[in-house]
Design an enzyme around this catalytic site. Sequence first.
Site, PDB file in Angstrom:
ATOM      1  N   ASN A  18    -109.024 -30.210 -48.797  1.00 33.37           N
ATOM      2  CA  ASN A  18    -107.665 -30.474 -48.298  1.00 33.37           C
ATOM      3  C   ASN A  18    -107.613 -31.530 -47.182  1.00 33.37           C
ATOM      4  O   ASN A  18    -106.530 -32.024 -46.844  1.00 33.37           O
ATOM      5  CB  ASN A  18    -106.985 -29.184 -47.834  1.00 33.37           C
ATOM      6  CG  ASN A  18    -106.562 -28.265 -48.975  1.00 33.37           C
ATOM      7  OD1 ASN A  18    -106.571 -27.041 -48.854  1.00 33.37           O
ATOM      8  ND2 ASN A  18    -106.181 -28.842 -50.125  1.00 33.37           N
ATOM      9  N   ASP A  61    -101.091 -20.996 -53.728  1.00 37.55           N
ATOM     10  CA  ASP A  61    -100.810 -22.373 -54.161  1.00 37.55           C
ATOM     11  C   ASP A  61     -99.343 -22.543 -54.544  1.00 37.55           C
ATOM     12  O   ASP A  61     -98.689 -21.594 -54.990  1.00 37.55           O
ATOM     13  CB  ASP A  61    -101.723 -22.708 -55.358  1.00 37.55           C
ATOM     14  CG  ASP A  61    -101.836 -24.211 -55.587  1.00 37.55           C
ATOM     15  OD1 ASP A  61    -101.398 -24.998 -54.716  1.00 37.55           O
ATOM     16  OD2 ASP A  61    -102.369 -24.594 -56.653  1.00 37.55           O
TER      17      ASP A  61
HETATM   18  C1  IPE Z   1    -106.424 -24.774 -53.262  1.00 35.83           C
HETATM   19  O1  IPE Z   1    -105.201 -25.352 -53.540  1.00 35.83           O
HETATM   20  C2  IPE Z   1    -106.621 -24.631 -51.789  1.00 35.83           C
HETATM   21  C3  IPE Z   1    -105.702 -23.723 -51.133  1.00 35.83           C
HETATM   22  C4  IPE Z   1    -104.811 -22.965 -51.699  1.00 35.83           C
HETATM   23  C5  IPE Z   1    -105.832 -23.644 -49.706  1.00 35.83           C
HETATM   24  P1  IPE Z   1    -105.055 -26.919 -53.799  1.00 35.83           P
HETATM   25  O2  IPE Z   1    -103.636 -27.156 -54.106  1.00 35.83           O
HETATM   26  O3  IPE Z   1    -105.642 -27.684 -52.671  1.00 35.83           O
HETATM   27  O4  IPE Z   1    -105.980 -27.122 -55.081  1.00 35.83           O
HETATM   28  P2  IPE Z   1    -105.997 -28.287 -56.157  1.00 35.83           P
HETATM   29  O5  IPE Z   1    -106.093 -29.569 -55.384  1.00 35.83           O
HETATM   30  O6  IPE Z   1    -104.729 -28.205 -56.923  1.00 35.83           O
HETATM   31  O7  IPE Z   1    -107.187 -27.988 -56.995  1.00 35.83           O
HETATM   32  C1  IPE Z   2    -101.016 -24.503 -51.127  1.00 31.60           C
HETATM   33  O1  IPE Z   2     -99.885 -25.187 -51.540  1.00 31.60           O
HETATM   34  C2  IPE Z   2    -101.289 -24.629 -49.653  1.00 31.60           C
HETATM   35  C3  IPE Z   2    -102.464 -25.461 -49.310  1.00 31.60           C
HETATM   36  C4  IPE Z   2    -103.304 -25.977 -50.165  1.00 31.60           C
HETATM   37  C5  IPE Z   2    -102.690 -25.701 -47.910  1.00 31.60           C
HETATM   38  P1  IPE Z   2     -99.939 -26.721 -51.884  1.00 31.60           P
HETATM   39  O2  IPE Z   2     -99.692 -27.506 -50.647  1.00 31.60           O
HETATM   40  O3  IPE Z   2    -101.199 -27.058 -52.597  1.00 31.60           O
HETATM   41  O4  IPE Z   2     -98.705 -26.869 -52.869  1.00 31.60           O
HETATM   42  P2  IPE Z   2     -98.635 -27.714 -54.193  1.00 31.60           P
HETATM   43  O5  IPE Z   2     -99.795 -27.336 -55.049  1.00 31.60           O
HETATM   44  O6  IPE Z   2     -98.706 -29.159 -53.767  1.00 31.60           O
HETATM   45  O7  IPE Z   2     -97.325 -27.355 -54.809  1.00 31.60           O
HETATM   46 MG    MG Z   3    -101.727 -27.013 -54.535  1.00 30.75          MG
END
Ligand code: IPE
Ligand code: IPE
Ligand code: MG
Length: 240
Positions: A67, A19
């Site tokens: 997502n 993340d």
């Molecule tokens: C969790 O991260 C999913 C992945 C890392 C693929 P998100 O960024 O989507 O999670 P939330 O929305 O902060 O809970």
């Molecule tokens: C994790 O990074 C990757 C996926 C969930 C695909 P994020 O895209 O959630 O990055 P932040 O949380 O917005 O910084």
């Molecule tokens: Mg994220």
Amino acid sequence: MTAAVDRANLPQHVGIIMDGNGRWAGQRGLPRNSGHEQGETALFDTVEGALEIGLRWLTVYAFSTENWKRPPSEVAFLMNFNRDLLLRRADELDERRVRVRFIGRRNRPVPRRLVKMIEDTERRTAHHRRMTLQIAFNYGGRSELVDAARRIAADAAAGDLRPDKVTAKSIQARLYEPEAPDVDLLIRTSGEQRLSNFLLWEAAYAELVFTDVLWPDFSRSDLFSGIGEFQQRSRRFGRV
Ligand code: IPE
Ligand code: IPE
Ligand code: MG
């Protein structure tokens, strides 16, 4: 924070919630997608580190069932990016003797050409036993349990399973990868402290390690620190 890894006491299965890609990009004035691109380097350094110490199971969260709620342009980018990543990296994983597995639902709206690439990579690497790299893609812990429940209901309806004989083993046997050991260490980057629907069944007794490092900045040394922390925890499993 860097603790040495005791190779005699490795976790059997490490799960990582990768993340913070968007925030990494935002801090640099870059579009979110360049954070995802940079995450590839972090992932492959982590895989190298895992191989270096002899880890057997690594599961990374690449795309959740939630997502899909992101802007269509980011979703489309991630679909193409993950397919290109497999095209670029399948040889390397094969050479390293890594068995690649995808967990998650493969039906629509996952693009057919990505599913094809997933199936090719799984088939190519199926015989490897050094390490299993599971990529959780269009994965949700609840969907996984719903899918297991559907199979239990179908088996019961067919007369192959008596409802009063359903146990935790019956559920385990119907998960996406029944052979995977329980996750004993779960790492989440970027300072968020939640599961976001990752491996709800498998991580029931996992040690949780949260780090503020954003995923694109993560590397094997952060994996080793996480494992070092895991090795200092006292795991009781309900005993005293
Ligand atoms: C969790 O991260 C999913 C992945 C890392 C693929 P998100 O960024 O989507 O999670 P939330 O929305 O902060 O809970
Ligand atoms: C994790 O990074 C990757 C996926 C969930 C695909 P994020 O895209 O959630 O990055 P932040 O949380 O917005 O910084
Ligand atoms: Mg994220």
